[in-house]
Scaffold this motif. Structure first.
Motif, PDB file in Angstrom:
ATOM      1  N   ARG A  12       0.835  -1.206   0.000  1.00 31.58           N
ATOM      2  CA  ARG A  12       0.000   0.000   0.000  1.00 31.58           C
ATOM      3  C   ARG A  12       0.867   1.253   0.000  1.00 31.58           C
ATOM      4  NH1 ARG A  12      -5.283  -1.685   1.553  1.00 31.58           N
ATOM      5  NH2 ARG A  12      -5.878   0.470   1.930  1.00 31.58           N
ATOM      6  N   THR A  13       1.923   1.227   0.822  1.00 27.93           N
ATOM      7  CA  THR A  13       2.840   2.366   0.828  1.00 27.93           C
ATOM      8  C   THR A  13       3.560   2.484  -0.506  1.00 27.93           C
ATOM      9  OG1 THR A  13       3.159   2.082   3.204  1.00 27.93           O
ATOM     10  CG2 THR A  13       4.776   3.413   2.041  1.00 27.93           C
ATOM     11  N   ALA A  14       3.934   1.350  -1.091  1.00 28.47           N
ATOM     12  CA  ALA A  14       4.585   1.380  -2.404  1.00 28.47           C
ATOM     13  C   ALA A  14       3.657   1.981  -3.444  1.00 28.47           C
ATOM     14  CB  ALA A  14       5.001  -0.036  -2.812  1.00 28.47           C
ATOM     15  N   ALA A  15       2.363   1.673  -3.354  1.00 30.22           N
ATOM     16  CA  ALA A  15       1.403   2.243  -4.308  1.00 30.22           C
ATOM     17  C   ALA A  15       1.302   3.753  -4.130  1.00 30.22           C
ATOM     18  CB  ALA A  15       0.035   1.585  -4.116  1.00 30.22           C
ATOM     19  N   LEU A  16       1.347   4.217  -2.877  1.00 29.42           N
ATOM     20  CA  LEU A  16       1.308   5.664  -2.631  1.00 29.42           C
ATOM     21  C   LEU A  16       2.566   6.342  -3.179  1.00 29.42           C
ATOM     22  CD1 LEU A  16      -0.132   5.687   0.994  1.00 29.42           C
ATOM     23  CD2 LEU A  16      -1.276   6.529  -1.063  1.00 29.42           C
ATOM     24  N   LEU A  17       3.723   5.717  -2.975  1.00 29.83           N
ATOM     25  CA  LEU A  17       4.957   6.297  -3.500  1.00 29.83           C
ATOM     26  C   LEU A  17       4.950   6.308  -5.027  1.00 29.83           C
ATOM     27  CD1 LEU A  17       7.554   4.719  -1.047  1.00 29.83           C
ATOM     28  CD2 LEU A  17       6.867   7.120  -1.177  1.00 29.83           C
ATOM     29  N   GLU A  18       4.346   5.288  -5.620  1.00 31.51           N
ATOM     30  CA  GLU A  18       4.228   5.282  -7.082  1.00 31.51           C
ATOM     31  C   GLU A  18       3.338   6.426  -7.549  1.00 31.51           C
ATOM     32  OE1 GLU A  18       2.551   2.350 -10.661  1.00 31.51           O
ATOM     33  OE2 GLU A  18       2.762   1.597  -8.616  1.00 31.51           O
ATOM     34  N   VAL A  49       4.817  14.104   1.694  1.00 33.05           N
ATOM     35  CA  VAL A  49       4.290  12.738   1.677  1.00 33.05           C
ATOM     36  C   VAL A  49       5.421  11.731   1.496  1.00 33.05           C
ATOM     37  CG1 VAL A  49       2.867  11.118   0.364  1.00 33.05           C
ATOM     38  CG2 VAL A  49       2.004  13.404   0.872  1.00 33.05           C
ATOM     39  N   ARG A  50       6.319  12.034   0.575  1.00 26.12           N
ATOM     40  CA  ARG A  50       7.426  11.107   0.327  1.00 26.12           C
ATOM     41  C   ARG A  50       8.286  10.941   1.591  1.00 26.12           C
ATOM     42  NH1 ARG A  50      10.099   9.056  -3.979  1.00 26.12           N
ATOM     43  NH2 ARG A  50       8.922  10.239  -5.519  1.00 26.12           N
ATOM     44  N   GLU A  51       8.596  12.033   2.248  1.00 31.06           N
ATOM     45  CA  GLU A  51       9.426  11.946   3.448  1.00 31.06           C
ATOM     46  C   GLU A  51       8.691  11.231   4.576  1.00 31.06           C
ATOM     47  OE1 GLU A  51      10.594  15.900   4.350  1.00 31.06           O
ATOM     48  OE2 GLU A  51      12.111  16.002   2.755  1.00 31.06           O
ATOM     49  N   ARG A  52       7.378  11.524   4.715  1.00 33.14           N
ATOM     50  CA  ARG A  52       6.620  10.874   5.795  1.00 33.14           C
ATOM     51  C   ARG A  52       6.548   9.362   5.574  1.00 33.14           C
ATOM     52  NH1 ARG A  52       5.514   8.387   9.232  1.00 33.14           N
ATOM     53  NH2 ARG A  52       3.729   8.401  10.654  1.00 33.14           N
ATOM     54  N   LEU A  53       6.291   8.934   4.358  1.00 35.75           N
ATOM     55  CA  LEU A  53       6.205   7.502   4.085  1.00 35.75           C
ATOM     56  C   LEU A  53       7.565   6.831   4.223  1.00 35.75           C
ATOM     57  CD1 LEU A  53       3.720   7.469   1.069  1.00 35.75           C
ATOM     58  CD2 LEU A  53       3.253   6.881   3.450  1.00 35.75           C
ATOM     59  N   ALA A  54       8.627   7.564   3.851  1.00 35.54           N
ATOM     60  CA  ALA A  54       9.961   6.991   3.974  1.00 35.54           C
ATOM     61  C   ALA A  54      10.331   6.750   5.435  1.00 35.54           C
ATOM     62  CB  ALA A  54      10.993   7.901   3.323  1.00 35.54           C
ATOM     63  N   LEU A  55       9.698   7.496   6.349  1.00 38.90           N
ATOM     64  CA  LEU A  55       9.960   7.302   7.769  1.00 38.90           C
ATOM     65  C   LEU A  55       9.216   6.094   8.334  1.00 38.90           C
ATOM     66  CD1 LEU A  55       9.805  11.020   8.875  1.00 38.90           C
ATOM     67  CD2 LEU A  55      11.803   9.542   9.023  1.00 38.90           C
ATOM     68  N   GLY A  56       8.413   5.476   7.489  1.00 41.64           N
ATOM     69  CA  GLY A  56       7.701   4.283   7.916  1.00 41.64           C
ATOM     70  C   GLY A  56       6.336   4.614   8.479  1.00 41.64           C
ATOM     71  N   VAL A  57       5.479   3.591   8.567  1.00 38.46           N
ATOM     72  CA  VAL A  57       4.123   3.786   9.074  1.00 38.46           C
ATOM     73  C   VAL A  57       3.919   3.075  10.404  1.00 38.46           C
ATOM     74  CG1 VAL A  57       3.134   4.141   6.793  1.00 38.46           C
ATOM     75  CG2 VAL A  57       3.330   1.831   7.684  1.00 38.46           C
ATOM     76  N   ASP A  58       5.014   2.722  11.070  1.00 33.26           N
ATOM     77  CA  ASP A  58       4.900   2.096  12.380  1.00 33.26           C
ATOM     78  C   ASP A  58       4.576   3.116  13.465  1.00 33.26           C
ATOM     79  OD1 ASP A  58       5.398  -0.421  11.416  1.00 33.26           O
ATOM     80  OD2 ASP A  58       7.563  -0.269  11.674  1.00 33.26           O
ATOM     81  N   HIS A  59       4.736   4.384  13.154  1.00 39.90           N
ATOM     82  CA  HIS A  59       4.392   5.439  14.087  1.00 39.90           C
ATOM     83  C   HIS A  59       3.162   6.189  13.566  1.00 39.90           C
ATOM     84  CE1 HIS A  59       8.678   4.683  14.719  1.00 39.90           C
ATOM     85  NE2 HIS A  59       8.483   5.050  15.978  1.00 39.90           N
ATOM     86  N   THR A  60       2.288   6.544  14.466  1.00 42.04           N
ATOM     87  CA  THR A  60       1.111   7.329  14.125  1.00 42.04           C
ATOM     88  C   THR A  60       1.257   8.692  14.782  1.00 42.04           C
ATOM     89  OG1 THR A  60      -0.291   5.361  13.984  1.00 42.04           O
ATOM     90  CG2 THR A  60      -1.399   7.490  14.242  1.00 42.04           C
ATOM     91  N   VAL A  61       1.364   9.732  13.976  1.00 41.55           N
ATOM     92  CA  VAL A  61       1.562  11.086  14.481  1.00 41.55           C
ATOM     93  C   VAL A  61       0.199  11.754  14.628  1.00 41.55           C
ATOM     94  CG1 VAL A  61       2.677  13.311  14.116  1.00 41.55           C
ATOM     95  CG2 VAL A  61       3.788  11.211  13.319  1.00 41.55           C
ATOM     96  N   VAL A  62      -0.150  12.117  15.847  1.00 42.06           N
ATOM     97  CA  VAL A  62      -1.426  12.766  16.151  1.00 42.06           C
ATOM     98  C   VAL A  62      -1.123  14.166  16.671  1.00 42.06           C
ATOM     99  CG1 VAL A  62      -3.514  12.710  17.553  1.00 42.06           C
ATOM    100  CG2 VAL A  62      -2.540  10.571  16.669  1.00 42.06           C
TER     101      VAL A  62
END
Length: 558
Positions: A12-18, A49-62
């Motif tokens: 899913r993240t790869a699709a967003l980066l694409e 978006v690119r930088e946020r996704l590159a940091l991974g999605v294991d963290h949720t920033v609220v």
């Protein structure tokens, strides 16, 4: 670009980066046909978006966002269980962001967000045991007041809003209808409902029998802002009412590991809509380009039909001919160019229309290209030999027939009757004359056929040359501009959220943040993005312009 070691990029993240790459390519292809302001905004969004996704999605920033006096710093402290965020009179004096991380590896993410080292705190410790495990992976931010009189405070808020995964708007009973909030922020976030919720703090200051109608009025204002699927919380940071429910909502968001993707999708949709505003709904396809009409127009401009007719007349009359196409008329070439542009630009915005007009050569250059291509287009034709032979034989046969006819007439006149010899001579005369006529008809047919072939050869060679001119001078630059437009238009198409993003968020969806009901905290909260359940109270919602329950401030829409 900072990345967390060991971060795994899923499909899913790869699709967003694409999709980020497609939008970046579209931005490059659009060039100066995309207004500078739009291009800069889209470029910033894509980079974020690119930088946020590159940091991974294991963290949720609220991020807790609110105005002065809303009590969001108190909500921050209540959620974290620590007295860390500045509250009260200290709050308006700082532009610093405060962060509480329920994670041991959030330093690269906090560095990227620009949170100062002395404004960070890590919540989990050995003393906590597993009591904080439900929020493991959460990074909670307390932002400066968005309505601060200090411009740098608002600048910090505006910088961070596109970077976080979930926006929690903290409002209070007195200022929940504030125009700075609704027109300055909320109305610009349509499409981000799946990663947003609203918390009405200080609910303990509102009479119990007025709380339900107040919450309904908050929901009404959100709907008027275009935000139809945003959940509304009621909490009191002072008494702790509603805080466990809010904490549970955040815990489910952290457990889903998909909120960053939902937020990224919304940001990419915003970028796509910005690009979509500078393109048309469609472009002329290659099959629909007016190539034949342009060739016909240029042929008329060169006088080709008249030249072909002259060649055919010369060949039909038996004359040898060597002919080419005359010089082109620039005014008629200008008309051909204008007709081409009119045919291929009906659905293009003005900036793309201007780009296409600039890409197609001017009439003078187009006329020069036509003359150059037609310079060697000539035909040299001699009368067909078959026609000359047929005409010569026709003359011989006609002469022979006339001679035979004279002899037959003389024989008849001498004896006064037709003898066998006279009849034979008469028949020979008739046959010779008929054969002569047929040969003349054949000769004429041969000349006509030769004339048609000569005309067709000249017309074909000239139109082939004109076709090259149309393809090179009109078709090629048009295809480049329309191709760029197509790339931008297709990249700007906003795709719906993934099925998990707007589906049944109660059953393990990876793309939703749960939102609570607008009633009491004892009920199970529905998902964010779904309309809040109606409260059991029968109190009518406050009318526009009337004071909000428990306050002296009007609850009218801004």
């Amino acid at each position: 670009m900072t990345s967390i070691p060991g971060a795994v990029i899923g499909p899913r993240t790869a699709a967003l980066l694409e999709r980020v790459e497609r939008l970046e390519d579209a931005l490059a292809r659009g060039g100066d046909r995309v207004p500078a302001g739009t291009a800069d905004a889209v470029r910033r969004t894509l980079q974020g978006v690119r930088e946020r996704l590159a940091l991974g999605v294991d963290h949720t920033v609220v991020a807790l966002v609110g105005g002065t006096g809303s009590g969001k710093s108190s909500v921050f402290n209540a959620l974290s269980g620590l007295d860390f965020a500045d509250v009260g009179v200290r709050r308006p004096t700082t532009s610093q962001v405060t962060a509480c991380a329920w994670a041991h590896d959030a330093r690269p993410l906090l560095d990227w967000l620009g949170v100062s080292r002395d404004r960070r705190i890590e919540r989990e410790s050995e003393l906590d045991g597993e009591s904080q495990a439900d929020l493991r992976g959460l990074v909670l931010l307390d932002l400066p007041d968005h309505d601060s009189v200090e411009p740098e405070h608002r600048a910090v808020v505006d910088r961070l809003l596109p970077l976080v995964d979930v926006l929690v708007w903290v409002v209070d009973p007195q200022k929940y209808a504030d125009d700075a909030l609704h027109t300055g922020y909320l109305r610009h976030l349509v499409g981000h409902e799946a990663a947003m919720l609203v918390v009405l703090n200080q609910i303990d200051t509102v009479p119990v029998d007025a709380q339900a109608s107040l919450l309904r009025d908050v929901s009404r204002l959100l709907r008027e802002d275009g935000l139809v699927e945003v959940g509304v919380h009621s909490v009191s940071a002072r008494t702790g009412d509603g805080i466990p429910v809010l904490r549970g909502v955040l815990a489910r968001a952290v457990a889903s590991h998909g909120v960053a993707e939902v937020r990224a999708t919304a940001e990419l949709d915003d970028a796509a809509r910005a690009l979509g505003a500078v393109v048309g709904p469609r472009e002329t396809t290659d099959a629909d380009l007016p190539r034949s009409s342009a060739i016909d127009g240029l042929a008329e401009a060169t006088g080709l039909p008249g030249t072909v007719a002259s060649v055919e007349r010369a060949v039909r009359s038996g004359r040898a001919v060597s002919a080419g196409v005359g010089a082109v008329q620039q005014d008629r070439v200008r008309a051909v160019r204008g007709a081409w542009l009119h045919a291929v630009t009906p659905d293009l915005p003005a900036v793309w229309n201007e780009a296409l007009t600039a890409a197609v050569p001017e009439a003078e250059a187009l006329a020069s290209a036509v003359d150059s291509r037609l310079a060697d287009t000539r035909v040299a034709v001699r009368p067909p030999r078959g026609a000359a032979v047929a005409r010569a034989l026709a003359a011989v046969l006609a002469l022979a027939g006339l001679t035979a006819a004279g002899l037959a007439i003389g024989s008849w006149a001498g004896v006064g009757t037709f003898t066998g010899e006279a009849v034979t001579l008469a028949i020979a005369a008739c046959g010779g004359l008929v054969a002569a006529v047929l040969l003349l008809v054949l000769a004429r047919g041969l000349r006509r056929a030769a004339a048609r072939r000569a005309g067709a050869e000249l017309d074909g060679r000239a139109r082939e040359a004109l076709g090259h001119v149309v393809d090179e001078c009109l078709g090629a630059p048009t295809a480049v501009v329309l191709g760029d437009h197509r790339v931008v238009r297709e990249a700007a198409e906003v795709s719906p959220l993934p099925a998990a993003g707007r589906g049944d968020r109660r059953h393990g969806s990876a793309h939703a943040v749960d939102a609570p009901t607008v009633a009491g905290p004892a009920t199970e909260p529905p998902a964010v993005g779904e309309p809040p359940a109606a409260a059991p109270s029968t109190d009518p919602a406050p009318d526009a312009g009337s004071p909000a329950p428990g306050t002296d401030e009007p609850s009218s829409t801004p």
